[in-house]
Design a protein around this motif. Structure first.
Motif, mmCIF file in Angstrom:
data_model
loop_
_atom_site.group_PDB
_atom_site.id
_atom_site.type_symbol
_atom_site.label_atom_id
_atom_site.label_comp_id
_atom_site.label_asym_id
_atom_site.label_seq_id
_atom_site.Cartn_x
_atom_site.Cartn_y
_atom_site.Cartn_z
ATOM 1 N N THR A 104 -10.015 8.749 -9.743
ATOM 2 C CA THR A 104 -11.403 9.224 -9.730
ATOM 3 C C THR A 104 -12.292 8.369 -10.624
ATOM 4 N N SER A 105 -11.697 7.681 -11.600
ATOM 5 C CA SER A 105 -12.475 6.802 -12.472
ATOM 6 C C SER A 105 -12.692 5.421 -11.860
ATOM 7 N N GLY A 106 -12.061 5.157 -10.695
ATOM 8 C CA GLY A 106 -12.231 3.861 -10.039
ATOM 9 C C GLY A 106 -11.154 2.858 -10.358
ATOM 10 N N ALA A 107 -10.193 3.216 -11.206
ATOM 11 C CA ALA A 107 -9.098 2.303 -11.537
ATOM 12 C C ALA A 107 -8.048 2.331 -10.431
ATOM 13 N N PHE A 108 -7.388 1.208 -10.223
ATOM 14 C CA PHE A 108 -6.278 1.163 -9.273
ATOM 15 C C PHE A 108 -5.035 1.725 -9.958
ATOM 16 N N GLU A 109 -4.426 2.728 -9.332
ATOM 17 C CA GLU A 109 -3.164 3.279 -9.826
ATOM 18 C C GLU A 109 -1.981 2.612 -9.149
ATOM 19 N N GLY A 110 -2.211 1.984 -8.025
ATOM 20 C CA GLY A 110 -1.171 1.288 -7.291
ATOM 21 C C GLY A 110 -1.756 0.620 -6.077
ATOM 22 N N PHE A 111 -0.969 -0.257 -5.473
ATOM 23 C CA PHE A 111 -1.408 -0.881 -4.221
ATOM 24 C C PHE A 111 -0.210 -1.427 -3.460
ATOM 25 N N ALA A 112 -0.416 -1.603 -2.169
ATOM 26 C CA ALA A 112 0.607 -2.160 -1.290
ATOM 27 C C ALA A 112 -0.051 -3.143 -0.332
ATOM 28 N N THR A 113 0.694 -4.191 0.022
ATOM 29 C CA THR A 113 0.202 -5.172 0.984
ATOM 30 C C THR A 113 1.309 -5.486 1.988
ATOM 31 N N VAL A 114 0.889 -5.797 3.199
ATOM 32 C CA VAL A 114 1.823 -6.118 4.284
ATOM 33 C C VAL A 114 1.347 -7.382 4.975
#
Length: 179
Positions: free
Chosen positions: A73-83
């Protein structure tokens, strides 16, 4: 927390500032006998800590066919995935899946992986592959729990000037049952 597509290059600063590090007190040691490979889990006297160069995280997103971030909710990335898609053999590569240290243990990795698998199925690929390091025991255990199967190693993939000697490339695959 919301999942949203990564917008490249707008999200580059957040990806480059993302903490994708991990620490482990065990590693997997490859044992090669003839044409067979086994991974033997071995305890370490001193925990192994891995950090990733910030530019490599952005490179994964820039080259991806699919890139999604879990945004707080603060706009920070908590995680990500790429394919990345491999059209020549109808496969997809999970080229990145990272969860920030403070966000681990809440099921976020499962959510990101589910989104990546959903994308791969929508592209009608037959399997998803991934590569990680023998030192990344937490990731290896996670991928095995999620149904990925060990399919091999590459002992010379990494530049020894850039990684620790304990790190050997380990490969996994996941059948998508798409005709």
């Amino acid at each position: 927390m919301d999942l949203r597509p990564i917008r490249w290059p707008d999200d580059a600063p957040r990806l480059q500032g993302f903490d994708a590090s991990y620490s482990t007190s065990t590693i997997f040691v490859p044992e090669v006998v003839g044409m067979s490979v086994a991974l033997r889990e071995t305890g370490l006297a001193v925990p192994f800590r891995k950090t990733y160069a910030p530019e490599t995280l952005g490179e994964a997103a820039a080259a991806a066919a699919f890139a999604v971030a879990a945004e707080s909710t603060s706009g920070a990335f908590e995680g990500f995935a790429t394919v990345q898609l491999q059209r020549w053999n109808r496969s997809a590569e999970l080229s990145a899946l990272f969860v920030a240290p403070g966000s681990r243990g809440r099921g976020l990795g499962r959510i990101l992986l589910a989104a990546a698998l959903h994308f791969a199925r929508s592209e009608r690929v037959r399997c998803m592959t991934l590569e990680t390091q023998t030192s990344n025991v937490p990731a290896i255990r996670f991928y095995q729990r999620m149904g990925f199967r060990f399919c091999g190693i590459h002992t010379a993939l990494y530049d020894p000037a850039a990684v620790a000697q304990e790190e050997v490339a380990v490969f996994f695959t996941y059948a998508l049952d798409v005709p």
